[in-house]
Every structure is written in C-alpha cells, then in structure tokens.
Design a protein around this motif. Structure first.
Motif, PDB file in Angstrom:
ATOM      1  N   HIS A  59       0.843  -1.210   0.000  1.00 53.89           N
ATOM      2  CA  HIS A  59       0.000   0.000   0.000  1.00 53.89           C
ATOM      3  C   HIS A  59       0.874   1.255   0.000  1.00 53.89           C
ATOM      4  O   HIS A  59       0.700   2.153  -0.829  1.00 53.89           O
ATOM      5  CB  HIS A  59      -0.910  -0.008   1.236  1.00 53.89           C
ATOM      6  CG  HIS A  59      -1.573   1.300   1.526  1.00 53.89           C
ATOM      7  ND1 HIS A  59      -2.694   1.732   0.848  1.00 53.89           N
ATOM      8  CD2 HIS A  59      -1.255   2.268   2.419  1.00 53.89           C
ATOM      9  CE1 HIS A  59      -3.043   2.921   1.311  1.00 53.89           C
ATOM     10  NE2 HIS A  59      -2.188   3.272   2.261  1.00 53.89           N
ATOM     11  N   ASN A  60       1.816   1.303   0.930  1.00 55.61           N
ATOM     12  CA  ASN A  60       2.694   2.478   1.025  1.00 55.61           C
ATOM     13  C   ASN A  60       3.545   2.640  -0.224  1.00 55.61           C
ATOM     14  O   ASN A  60       3.748   3.758  -0.709  1.00 55.61           O
ATOM     15  CB  ASN A  60       3.561   2.386   2.275  1.00 55.61           C
ATOM     16  CG  ASN A  60       2.771   2.633   3.548  1.00 55.61           C
ATOM     17  OD1 ASN A  60       1.750   3.319   3.540  1.00 55.61           O
ATOM     18  ND2 ASN A  60       3.231   2.072   4.646  1.00 55.61           N
ATOM     19  N   MET A  61       4.015   1.535  -0.761  1.00 60.97           N
ATOM     20  CA  MET A  61       4.821   1.604  -1.982  1.00 60.97           C
ATOM     21  C   MET A  61       3.987   2.107  -3.167  1.00 60.97           C
ATOM     22  O   MET A  61       4.492   2.863  -4.004  1.00 60.97           O
ATOM     23  CB  MET A  61       5.427   0.239  -2.278  1.00 60.97           C
ATOM     24  CG  MET A  61       6.500  -0.179  -1.271  1.00 60.97           C
ATOM     25  SD  MET A  61       6.991  -1.911  -1.427  1.00 60.97           S
ATOM     26  CE  MET A  61       7.933  -1.840  -2.956  1.00 60.97           C
ATOM     27  N   CYS A  62       2.723   1.697  -3.243  1.00 65.64           N
ATOM     28  CA  CYS A  62       1.862   2.171  -4.337  1.00 65.64           C
ATOM     29  C   CYS A  62       1.557   3.660  -4.207  1.00 65.64           C
ATOM     30  O   CYS A  62       1.443   4.360  -5.215  1.00 65.64           O
ATOM     31  CB  CYS A  62       0.590   1.337  -4.419  1.00 65.64           C
ATOM     32  SG  CYS A  62       0.891  -0.272  -5.201  1.00 65.64           S
ATOM     33  N   ASP A 109       1.544   3.373   9.177  1.00 72.86           N
ATOM     34  CA  ASP A 109       2.486   2.555   9.956  1.00 72.86           C
ATOM     35  C   ASP A 109       1.878   1.210  10.303  1.00 72.86           C
ATOM     36  O   ASP A 109       2.576   0.239  10.555  1.00 72.86           O
ATOM     37  CB  ASP A 109       2.878   3.272  11.250  1.00 72.86           C
ATOM     38  CG  ASP A 109       3.677   4.529  10.993  1.00 72.86           C
ATOM     39  OD1 ASP A 109       4.443   4.567  10.009  1.00 72.86           O
ATOM     40  OD2 ASP A 109       3.552   5.475  11.773  1.00 72.86           O
ATOM     41  N   GLU A 110       0.539   1.194  10.363  1.00 71.50           N
ATOM     42  CA  GLU A 110      -0.186  -0.028  10.704  1.00 71.50           C
ATOM     43  C   GLU A 110      -1.425  -0.108   9.821  1.00 71.50           C
ATOM     44  O   GLU A 110      -1.965   0.916   9.405  1.00 71.50           O
ATOM     45  CB  GLU A 110      -0.630   0.011  12.165  1.00 71.50           C
ATOM     46  CG  GLU A 110       0.513   0.027  13.148  1.00 71.50           C
ATOM     47  CD  GLU A 110       0.033   0.050  14.594  1.00 71.50           C
ATOM     48  OE1 GLU A 110      -1.103  -0.383  14.852  1.00 71.50           O
ATOM     49  OE2 GLU A 110       0.798   0.495  15.446  1.00 71.50           O
TER      50      GLU A 110
END
Length: 112
Positions: A59-62, A109-110
């Motif tokens: 998710h964060n990478m996208c 973060d979570e």
C-alpha cells in the motif's frame, strides 16, 4: 473543482504532455489532477508477488508510485503545483493554479 485522474496508461503516450499543457492552461483554479500508479505501481505488484511482503508495505509503496508519477507530470509541466494535503490543494486553486495530488499523507504505519 474538477478532479481529473490521469492513469498510468498515459505514462508512455506522447499525448500526456498535451493533456498536462491543456489542463495547466485551461484549468487554473479549478482542476486537481490525481495521478495513477502506472509502471511504478506495476513494479510494486511484481515485487510483492516475488517477495511476498505484506499488504501494508505494498500500500505504502503504491502511494509512492503515484507520487513518482505526480513528480514526472510536474517535471513535464512545471506550472502544475504538487499538493500533499487538502490545504495545499485549496491554496493552489485559490492562486489560480492546477494542483497535482501527492498522496503521501495516506501512508500508514499499521493497517487500518
């Protein structure tokens, strides 16, 4: 306000520069561009399949993939304004500019 999504499928299309120029010239004060993830997000999917890392990392990478595409668009059309928050989007529009949304504020973060 108009929200215009420019998908990653245009990332290799010569028409992308024309669309960005048109939006910058005609959309000042009214348009927010939402970038897709394009090839950048495709790589995330590829790496997740290969390495089996969790969905939170993906998710964060996208979101970073979308940010890369936003930076590319702004590099092609420097008059566009990168905006990572609602306040920055509204400021760009108030100034008669076109904003490109940078979604980094949605990084987590979570899982939620």
């Amino acid at each position: 306000m108009w929200v215009v999504k420019i998908g990653g499928s245009l990332s290799h299309d010569p028409a992308l520069r024309g669309w960005l120029t048109e939006l910058a010239e005609m959309g000042g004060g009214r348009v927010v561009i939402v970038p897709g993830g394009g090839d950048f997000a495709d790589k995330v999917r590829q790496y997740q399949a290969e390495w089996r890392f969790n969905d939170l990392a993906a998710h964060n990478m996208c979101l970073l993939a979308m940010t890369q595409y936003a930076l590319m668009m702004q590099g092609l059309s420097p008059e566009l304004v990168l905006a990572s928050s609602e306040a920055k989007v509204r400021r760009a529009l108030r100034d008669g500019r076109v904003a490109i949304w940078v979604p980094t504020a949605l990084m987590r973060d979570e899982p939620d």
